[in-house]
Structure formats: structure tokens, C-alpha cells
Scaffold this motif. Structure first.
Motif, PDB file in Angstrom:
ATOM      1  N   ASP A 139       0.831  -1.200   0.000  1.00 38.80           N
ATOM      2  CA  ASP A 139       0.000   0.000   0.000  1.00 38.80           C
ATOM      3  C   ASP A 139       0.871   1.257   0.000  1.00 38.80           C
ATOM      4  O   ASP A 139       0.540   2.264  -0.645  1.00 38.80           O
ATOM      5  CB  ASP A 139      -0.926   0.020   1.219  1.00 38.80           C
ATOM      6  N   ASN A 140       1.987   1.199   0.707  1.00 36.77           N
ATOM      7  CA  ASN A 140       2.902   2.342   0.759  1.00 36.77           C
ATOM      8  C   ASN A 140       3.531   2.598  -0.609  1.00 36.77           C
ATOM      9  O   ASN A 140       3.684   3.755  -1.028  1.00 36.77           O
ATOM     10  CB  ASN A 140       3.987   2.084   1.800  1.00 36.77           C
ATOM     11  N   ILE A 143       1.049   4.386  -2.730  1.00 41.00           N
ATOM     12  CA  ILE A 143       0.953   5.802  -2.366  1.00 41.00           C
ATOM     13  C   ILE A 143       2.144   6.577  -2.917  1.00 41.00           C
ATOM     14  O   ILE A 143       2.003   7.699  -3.419  1.00 41.00           O
ATOM     15  CB  ILE A 143       0.856   5.957  -0.830  1.00 41.00           C
ATOM     16  N   MET A 144       3.332   5.978  -2.847  1.00 43.81           N
ATOM     17  CA  MET A 144       4.533   6.625  -3.375  1.00 43.81           C
ATOM     18  C   MET A 144       4.411   6.854  -4.877  1.00 43.81           C
ATOM     19  O   MET A 144       4.832   7.893  -5.399  1.00 43.81           O
ATOM     20  CB  MET A 144       5.763   5.769  -3.074  1.00 43.81           C
ATOM     21  N   ARG A 147       2.213   9.751  -5.447  1.00 41.40           N
ATOM     22  CA  ARG A 147       2.902  10.991  -5.097  1.00 41.40           C
ATOM     23  C   ARG A 147       3.830  11.430  -6.218  1.00 41.40           C
ATOM     24  O   ARG A 147       3.904  12.622  -6.562  1.00 41.40           O
ATOM     25  CB  ARG A 147       3.680  10.785  -3.800  1.00 41.40           C
ATOM     26  N   ASP A 163      -1.328  12.703   1.118  1.00 43.61           N
ATOM     27  CA  ASP A 163      -0.693  12.830   2.434  1.00 43.61           C
ATOM     28  C   ASP A 163      -1.574  12.230   3.530  1.00 43.61           C
ATOM     29  O   ASP A 163      -1.068  11.563   4.450  1.00 43.61           O
ATOM     30  CB  ASP A 163      -0.420  14.301   2.748  1.00 43.61           C
ATOM     31  N   TYR A 166      -1.413   8.487   3.384  1.00 43.17           N
ATOM     32  CA  TYR A 166      -0.161   7.983   3.941  1.00 43.17           C
ATOM     33  C   TYR A 166      -0.191   7.992   5.469  1.00 43.17           C
ATOM     34  O   TYR A 166       0.228   7.033   6.120  1.00 43.17           O
ATOM     35  CB  TYR A 166       1.013   8.821   3.441  1.00 43.17           C
ATOM     36  N   GLU A 167      -0.686   9.078   6.041  1.00 48.24           N
ATOM     37  CA  GLU A 167      -0.775   9.189   7.499  1.00 48.24           C
ATOM     38  C   GLU A 167      -1.689   8.105   8.075  1.00 48.24           C
ATOM     39  O   GLU A 167      -1.396   7.516   9.121  1.00 48.24           O
ATOM     40  CB  GLU A 167      -1.290  10.571   7.884  1.00 48.24           C
ATOM     41  N   LEU A 170       0.176   4.759   7.834  1.00 52.09           N
ATOM     42  CA  LEU A 170       1.234   4.686   8.841  1.00 52.09           C
ATOM     43  C   LEU A 170       0.659   4.402  10.228  1.00 52.09           C
ATOM     44  O   LEU A 170       1.200   3.600  10.990  1.00 52.09           O
ATOM     45  CB  LEU A 170       2.015   5.995   8.856  1.00 52.09           C
TER      46      LEU A 170
END
Length: 237
Positions: A139-140, A143-144, A147, A163, A166-167, A170
Motif C-alpha cells: 500500500d505504501n 501511495i509513493m 505521489r 498525504d 499515507y498518514e 502509517l
């Protein structure tokens, strides 16, 4: 009477030797790297920030191997395969070793992804954790990618959404990891995961994980490292 004394001494010596062998915590590893006929396998241990070779195994026609190494407590070790040909990114494999009997089976072509371990409860728990943690990693990466795409054609509203995503991700990862470590405090994998995955989480969570560790785990290598890490964080506040 003399014979009895000699026999008693022999039995006491045998018990003493057995106790010393158990205390040495020897790890006996057997395994198979399917498809490997020539090469060298290094067993490595992380000391400070450097991987140090503990032992090695040379393969000459037989893909099966067997090795005994000293291990006083559960600890993450690494296997590095020198194929004797070109280097590959699939040459390194970490595993949570435990004193006793362990079996490692894998394949030459898929050294990392095909690896299967038996004989270590810490390893089994680590694999369980990594199954979920892998989803967070995927998933990260997604998101990258979003971005990077947004940077090519920047949109402030879209960036804000990225953002927030991502938060949220996390937070989910940290809460899952903290809960996993807290509920498995009787195993050394708990402080290891806390240190390797969420070392910068709020100290309150780390304190909770530390408080859930069993006395044995608390005095283990990773248990002591976690307590020292918490102490350093508090001193730097």
C-alpha cells in the motif's frame, strides 16, 4: 562401594555435561536448497551494524546440508548464498533462529521467496507478522507512485489527499505492529519487531510493549536493546 562411587561420579559427570550442552544453546540446522549443486552458504550474524560470518557450508553435488552452530538464545541470523556464478539480488535470507533443531528448505531459483522454516516459534510468529506487514508495504508503494505522478502534474488538493492516505496507512501499521508485539511478549520476536519496525513510535506504545515482555524475554538480547532504546528516548526528551 568403590564401584558405586565411580558409577555415581560418572552419572553426575554425564548430567553435568548434558547441562553444559543445553546451556550452550547449540543450534542444529538441516536443510535443502533444491537445484544447487555447486556453491557456498554463509551463516551470518549481525554484530553492531556489521554482518559477521559465523560458519559456512560448501556444496559439491549435494543440495542437502547440515550444520551445528553455537546460539545461546533466539536471534535473527542470515543466510548468504554464493552461487559461484553471477551475483543475484535473491542471495540473502534472514530467519529467526532458536537453539535446538531447525529445518530450512528452499530452491536455488527462488532462494528467498521459496524458503520454508520449521523448528522456531519466533520464526513462525515473524512470518505471521510479515504476512500482514507486506500489505502495508504494498500500500505504501502504491501511495509513493501516486505521489510521484502528482509531482509531474502537481495538484494541491490531490497532494493533500495522498498525504492523508499515507498518514492513515502509517497509523494502521504502527497500531498493528504495537499490538502484535504486545500480545506476544513471551517471545523474543516481540522486542525485535518493535525495534525494527516502530522504533520511532510514541514512547507510550514502546513502554507498553516492554511491560508485556516475560522476564526471560526482557533479559534477552532484543529485550535489553528495547529497554535501552526507550531509556535513550526518554533522556533525549
Amino acid at each position: 562401594m568403590k564401584k558405586f562411587c565411580i558409577l555415581s561420579f560418572a552419572l553426575l559427570s554425564l548430567v553435568s555435561c548434558s547441562k553444559k550442552e543445553n546451556e550452550s544453546g547449540n543450534l542444529h540446522i538441516t536443510g535443502n536448497i533444491e537445484g544447487l549443486s555447486q556453491g557456498k552458504l554463509y551463516i551470518q550474524q549481525l554484530k553492531d551494524t556489521t554482518l559477521v560470518v559465523v560458519d559456512s557450508i560448501i556444496f559439491k553435488g549435494d543440495s542437502h546440508f547440515e550444520k551445528s552452530i553455537p546460539l545461546t538464545e533466539p536471534e535473527v541470523l542470515f543466510l548468504f548464498l554464493d552461487r559461484g556464478q553471477t551475483n543475484s539480488i535473491d542471495n540473502s535470507l534472514g530467519f529467526f533462529a532458536e537453539p535446538g533443531e531447525m529445518t530450512i528448505d528452499t530452491k536455488l531459483k527462488e532462494f528467498y521467496s521459496s524458503a520454508k522454516f520449521t523448528g522456531s516459534k519466533n520464526q513462525a510468529l515473524w512470518e505471521e507478522f510479515n504476512t500482514i506487514n507486506k500489505r502495508f508495504t504494498e500500500d505504501n508503494l502504491s501511495i509513493m507512485e501516486k505521489r510521484l505522478q502528482n509531482e509531474l502534474n502537481f495538484n494541491a488538493e490531490r497532494q493533500d489527499s495522498i498525504d492523508k492516505a499515507y498518514e492513515k496507512l502509517l497509523k494502521r501499521k504502527y497500531l498493528y505492529t504495537a499490538n502484535f508485539a504486545s500480545t506476544h511478549g513471551e517471545y523474543e520476536v516481540a522486542p525485535y519487531i518493535a525495534l525494527s519496525e516502530i522504533a520511532n513510535i510514541n514512547i507510550t506504545f514502546l513502554d507498553t510493549i516492554a511491560s508485556k515482555m516475560s522476564p526471560k524475554v526482557s533479559e534477552s538480547k532484543y529485550g535489553k536493546m528495547l529497554k535501552e532504546h526507550i531509556k535513550d528516548l526518554k533522556n533525549n526528551q
